[in-house]
Design a protein around this motif. Structure first.
Motif, PDB file in Angstrom:
ATOM      1  N   LEU A   1       0.795  -1.220   0.000  1.00  0.00           N
ATOM      2  CA  LEU A   1       0.000   0.000   0.000  1.00  0.00           C
ATOM      3  C   LEU A   1       0.830   1.273   0.000  1.00  0.00           C
ATOM      4  N   GLU A   2       2.120   1.187  -0.355  1.00  0.00           N
ATOM      5  CA  GLU A   2       2.968   2.384  -0.311  1.00  0.00           C
ATOM      6  C   GLU A   2       2.503   3.467  -1.281  1.00  0.00           C
ATOM      7  N   HIS A   3       1.804   3.094  -2.347  1.00  0.00           N
ATOM      8  CA  HIS A   3       1.298   4.073  -3.314  1.00  0.00           C
ATOM      9  C   HIS A   3      -0.037   4.693  -2.882  1.00  0.00           C
ATOM     10  N   CYS A   4      -0.633   4.179  -1.811  1.00  0.00           N
ATOM     11  CA  CYS A   4      -1.933   4.669  -1.343  1.00  0.00           C
ATOM     12  C   CYS A   4      -1.767   5.753  -0.280  1.00  0.00           C
ATOM     13  N   SER A   5      -2.576   6.771  -0.359  1.00  0.00           N
ATOM     14  CA  SER A   5      -2.583   7.828   0.656  1.00  0.00           C
ATOM     15  C   SER A   5      -3.229   7.289   1.931  1.00  0.00           C
ATOM     16  N   PRO A   6      -2.921   7.895   3.081  1.00  0.00           N
ATOM     17  CA  PRO A   6      -3.608   7.493   4.311  1.00  0.00           C
ATOM     18  C   PRO A   6      -5.124   7.659   4.141  1.00  0.00           C
ATOM     19  N   GLY A   7      -5.864   6.713   4.659  1.00  0.00           N
ATOM     20  CA  GLY A   7      -7.320   6.776   4.556  1.00  0.00           C
ATOM     21  C   GLY A   7      -7.952   5.422   4.764  1.00  0.00           C
ATOM     22  N   ILE A   8      -9.229   5.341   4.452  1.00  0.00           N
ATOM     23  CA  ILE A   8     -10.000   4.107   4.584  1.00  0.00           C
ATOM     24  C   ILE A   8     -10.182   3.501   3.193  1.00  0.00           C
ATOM     25  N   TYR A   9      -9.967   2.205   3.110  1.00  0.00           N
ATOM     26  CA  TYR A   9     -10.105   1.468   1.862  1.00  0.00           C
ATOM     27  C   TYR A   9     -10.975   0.239   2.104  1.00  0.00           C
ATOM     28  N   PHE A  10     -11.525  -0.288   1.047  1.00  0.00           N
ATOM     29  CA  PHE A  10     -12.349  -1.483   1.138  1.00  0.00           C
ATOM     30  C   PHE A  10     -11.732  -2.566   0.271  1.00  0.00           C
ATOM     31  N   MET A  11     -11.481  -3.715   0.886  1.00  0.00           N
ATOM     32  CA  MET A  11     -10.895  -4.847   0.192  1.00  0.00           C
ATOM     33  C   MET A  11     -12.007  -5.809  -0.190  1.00  0.00           C
ATOM     34  N   LYS A  12     -11.951  -6.295  -1.431  1.00  0.00           N
ATOM     35  CA  LYS A  12     -12.905  -7.288  -1.907  1.00  0.00           C
ATOM     36  C   LYS A  12     -12.109  -8.424  -2.532  1.00  0.00           C
ATOM     37  N   ALA A  13     -12.428  -9.635  -2.145  1.00  0.00           N
ATOM     38  CA  ALA A  13     -11.759 -10.800  -2.704  1.00  0.00           C
ATOM     39  C   ALA A  13     -12.817 -11.812  -3.109  1.00  0.00           C
ATOM     40  N   GLY A  14     -12.661 -12.387  -4.285  1.00  0.00           N
ATOM     41  CA  GLY A  14     -13.629 -13.383  -4.740  1.00  0.00           C
ATOM     42  C   GLY A  14     -13.096 -14.158  -5.918  1.00  0.00           C
ATOM     43  N   GLY A  15     -13.705 -15.285  -6.155  1.00  0.00           N
ATOM     44  CA  GLY A  15     -13.275 -16.138  -7.249  1.00  0.00           C
ATOM     45  C   GLY A  15     -14.445 -16.601  -8.087  1.00  0.00           C
ATOM     46  N   SER A  16     -14.219 -17.623  -8.871  1.00  0.00           N
ATOM     47  CA  SER A  16     -15.249 -18.124  -9.775  1.00  0.00           C
ATOM     48  C   SER A  16     -16.407 -18.767  -9.030  1.00  0.00           C
ATOM     49  N   LYS A  17     -16.194 -19.154  -7.786  1.00  0.00           N
ATOM     50  CA  LYS A  17     -17.266 -19.755  -6.986  1.00  0.00           C
ATOM     51  C   LYS A  17     -18.221 -18.695  -6.450  1.00  0.00           C
ATOM     52  N   LYS A  18     -17.923 -17.422  -6.715  1.00  0.00           N
ATOM     53  CA  LYS A  18     -18.758 -16.280  -6.350  1.00  0.00           C
ATOM     54  C   LYS A  18     -18.856 -16.037  -4.850  1.00  0.00           C
ATOM     55  N   ILE A  19     -17.968 -16.611  -4.067  1.00  0.00           N
ATOM     56  CA  ILE A  19     -17.915 -16.270  -2.645  1.00  0.00           C
ATOM     57  C   ILE A  19     -17.095 -14.995  -2.539  1.00  0.00           C
ATOM     58  N   ILE A  20     -17.679 -13.965  -1.971  1.00  0.00           N
ATOM     59  CA  ILE A  20     -17.032 -12.664  -1.880  1.00  0.00           C
ATOM     60  C   ILE A  20     -16.698 -12.381  -0.421  1.00  0.00           C
ATOM     61  N   TYR A  21     -15.455 -12.022  -0.192  1.00  0.00           N
ATOM     62  CA  TYR A  21     -14.997 -11.606   1.124  1.00  0.00           C
ATOM     63  C   TYR A  21     -14.765 -10.104   1.071  1.00  0.00           C
ATOM     64  N   THR A  22     -15.195  -9.386   2.077  1.00  0.00           N
ATOM     65  CA  THR A  22     -14.961  -7.952   2.113  1.00  0.00           C
ATOM     66  C   THR A  22     -14.417  -7.561   3.473  1.00  0.00           C
ATOM     67  N   ALA A  23     -13.632  -6.482   3.499  1.00  0.00           N
ATOM     68  CA  ALA A  23     -13.071  -5.991   4.744  1.00  0.00           C
ATOM     69  C   ALA A  23     -12.731  -4.517   4.583  1.00  0.00           C
ATOM     70  N   LYS A  24     -12.766  -3.803   5.686  1.00  0.00           N
ATOM     71  CA  LYS A  24     -12.343  -2.409   5.695  1.00  0.00           C
ATOM     72  C   LYS A  24     -10.866  -2.387   6.099  1.00  0.00           C
ATOM     73  N   VAL A  25     -10.058  -1.626   5.364  1.00  0.00           N
ATOM     74  CA  VAL A  25      -8.627  -1.494   5.628  1.00  0.00           C
ATOM     75  C   VAL A  25      -8.328  -0.033   5.915  1.00  0.00           C
ATOM     76  N   VAL A  26      -7.565   0.229   6.961  1.00  0.00           N
ATOM     77  CA  VAL A  26      -7.208   1.606   7.315  1.00  0.00           C
ATOM     78  C   VAL A  26      -5.704   1.773   7.184  1.00  0.00           C
ATOM     79  N   LYS A  27      -5.309   2.787   6.393  1.00  0.00           N
ATOM     80  CA  LYS A  27      -3.886   3.123   6.257  1.00  0.00           C
ATOM     81  C   LYS A  27      -3.660   4.476   6.924  1.00  0.00           C
ATOM     82  N   TYR A  28      -2.625   4.552   7.778  1.00  0.00           N
ATOM     83  CA  TYR A  28      -2.341   5.818   8.443  1.00  0.00           C
ATOM     84  C   TYR A  28      -1.006   6.359   8.017  1.00  0.00           C
TER      85      TYR A  28
END
Length: 103
Positions: free
Chosen positions: A76-103
């Motif tokens: 995340l070195e290219h990202c400014s400090p702030g709140i981000y949302f991570m989404k991960a998923g594959g062909s099985k359509k199971i989606i994982y989401t999480a809030k990520v905070v960079k300071y």
């Protein structure tokens, strides 16, 4: 006249609790990188994306599960400090989401 409104919460998808048990993110908040682990039953390619608070994609990478497990790092070195949302998923359509905070 008194009016009573009843609002029921009806589940419409897989429990967030069960999905949360399959996604581990650390350290969060972070100053640099986020490490993550996803545990699932099937071997497949998983796309991991990071979005800023206005929904713009800022990071995308594809990982391959081995034995139903992924361990990866988002740089995340290219990202400014702030709140981000991570989404991960594959062909099985199971989606994982999480809030990520960079300071």
């Amino acid at each position: 006249v008194d009016t009573m409104i009843t609002i029921e919460h009806l589940p419409v998808s897989v429990s967030e609790t069960s999905l949360a048990q399959n996604l581990i993110i650390y350290p969060n908040p972070t100053a640099e990188n986020i490490h993550f682990e996803i545990n699932q039953a099937a071997d497949e390619e998983i796309s991991v994306e990071l979005f800023n608070v206005i929904g713009q994609p800022v990071y995308k990478q594809t990982f391959r599960t081995t034995g139903g497990h992924i361990k990866g790092t988002l740089v995340l070195e290219h990202c400014s400090p702030g709140i981000y949302f991570m989404k991960a998923g594959g062909s099985k359509k199971i989606i994982y989401t999480a809030k990520v905070v960079k300071y």
